[in-house]
Scaffold this motif. Sequence first.
Motif: not given
Length: 677
Positions: A250-262
């Motif tokens: 979950s932490a890894l997927l959430g980090t990927v989402v953050v980077i992908a958005v920003l």
Amino acid sequence: MTTIRGRPPSEATAGAGQSAMPVRLDAVTFMTTYLVILLAVPADRRVEVLGGAGAPAALFATLGLLWWGWQRVQSRRGLAFQPVKAALAFLTASILASYVVSASMALPATERSVADMGVLRLAAIAGILLVAHDGVSSPRRFLVLMRRISVFGGLYATLGLLQFFTGQTFVNTWSIPGLGDGGWISVGERAGFIRAVSTAMHSLEAAVVLVMVLPIALTVAIYDRQRSGLTRWYPVAAILFLSVLSVTRSALLGTVVVIAVLFWTWPRAVRLWMAAAIGFGLIAVYAGIPGMAGTIIGMFTATDPSLVSRTDSYDTVAAFIDVSPLFGRGLGTFLPSYWILDNQYLLTVVETGIVGLVALLLLIAVACWAAVSMRRVWEPRDELMGAFGYALLASVLAGSLILAFFDAFSFPQACGMFFLTIGLCGAYLNLCRAEATPWPDAADVEQPRAGRQRWIAGVAALAVMAGLSTNVLATPPVYYAQVDVLFILPEAPDDSNSLLGDPGLTLYLAGVVEKQLNAESADSEALTTFAPLYGTGIRNGHWIHIPDVGGQWETSHDRPLIMIEVVGDSPAQVGEDLRRHAERTADLARSSQELMEIPASLHIRTSASPSVPTASMIGMKKDRAAAGLALLTIIVVAAATRGGDRLLAGRSRRRTDDGPDGRTADAADPRVDRTEL
């Protein structure tokens, strides 16, 4: 809403369409204190005398709701539509409706108590959301809060890194006066690596905090050039490293989402620099921590029992939805004794129904819209404030993703951080509106006159709720009884009965009979692991099963008996059904052994306990139902009246703007500048 342009917004002005909280008690200070309590106090600490209701952060957030209500009573209510607050009102109404359903269902006493706790949890999440939404007075104070969130996230991640490298929790040695230690915090392990939790109760809860703070920390680090580089970038580095080292999907997927958005919102130079930094960091992890790369890859490629359990939950969820599809069974009442879902969205639809799930998804969608819909008003003079819109969007999206991997609202830090961030999305929209159209003096705003039109919707809503309340309070009771059919060895066994040679075969015979019974009864329900059948909400039905002491994760039967549970509308019906099923169980046990040509004197016998079962009446809790209906009625009537206000204001505006010759009133008086918010 039509307003007249006036003086620029002051420090005490929250934004367009509403009056701010007076600065006597700054909401940013309140939220800072809340974050300290939420993240620094270990999540398993409680005020002992209050039991489950004694979580310090939840108590503080509930005080925030009282404070917000007091300020709203004293202030003039603006007419601008507040989408985040409207979505929260919808979610609140759906949860209260589910509470009414729980009070009218035949729930065990422990679940009724948990349903009451659900209302307290609702007060806490509403409190912190509303304080965040209405209390941020200016961009300057908003920036102060964002900086503090970044710093807190860095400290939170630092503790997690210490846990990863030392294997010690540290927090279990902390003694806080007045708070009891639940003893639930411990560092886990996966593939030989420590799963850090910081001050959370679970690594997944810590993951929610990390990924929701990360976009805010990144934005502060990149754009807030008034502070030193170490102060800005250390939180980012600590959060990113702990996210990678957390051994948590979950932490890894959430980090990927953050980077992908920003990533695509950053300037080109920042994108190149960040890509290089992330690449260097991954190489450092690969080289410095042997086996971590393989473990991370294995988390996404190997079969995981937790994933299997999540997918196996779909049939159970569908069965519970079928029992109470619209409003569920009450927030918090779906205990592990029924099933462990590890998915907040599935848990939401079970506990608050389809309406509750729609309300939650709507709140998330509205928060995302609020974060980016007006962010361009800051361009080009305030790059930092403009960037916070995308940061809040990434935070909500990442947090929403992780909700699909565990029951986040059962964990105080995950739940508190999620709703605080949603409230900040509403605050950001208010600041954008204030920047786009300065808020006038209260005396300059024309308020619609009260008239009977505005009350028509409210009176109609009151009539509907009165009829609904009458119907709910007339819900009849449910009757429940249970009997255990034991399989007993004969008094003089010998080798003629092969089932007697191995005690496990006696249990096997019980399993054969259970399977035959359920094949004959298409309506036999299997919706729980340990909880009684009546707790599922079924009013007419039965459940025939061998008790499973292993539960959801591993099937284990250790006693040769069949449990028969029946619920119905009357004691006579329940008693007749129990008698019929018990007799049929004995018949099948006898006929199965006759097919094996075993002499009757050597048959394994059956015995019902109790021999004469008594049906218990389990009625609704009318006091709880009446309280829930009263609160729900207030919200529904207030929403209907508010809608009447807006309808009347719209009609008044159209009459004012349209002159007799088709021109607007503004054309007649060029000194007035009217803006539609």
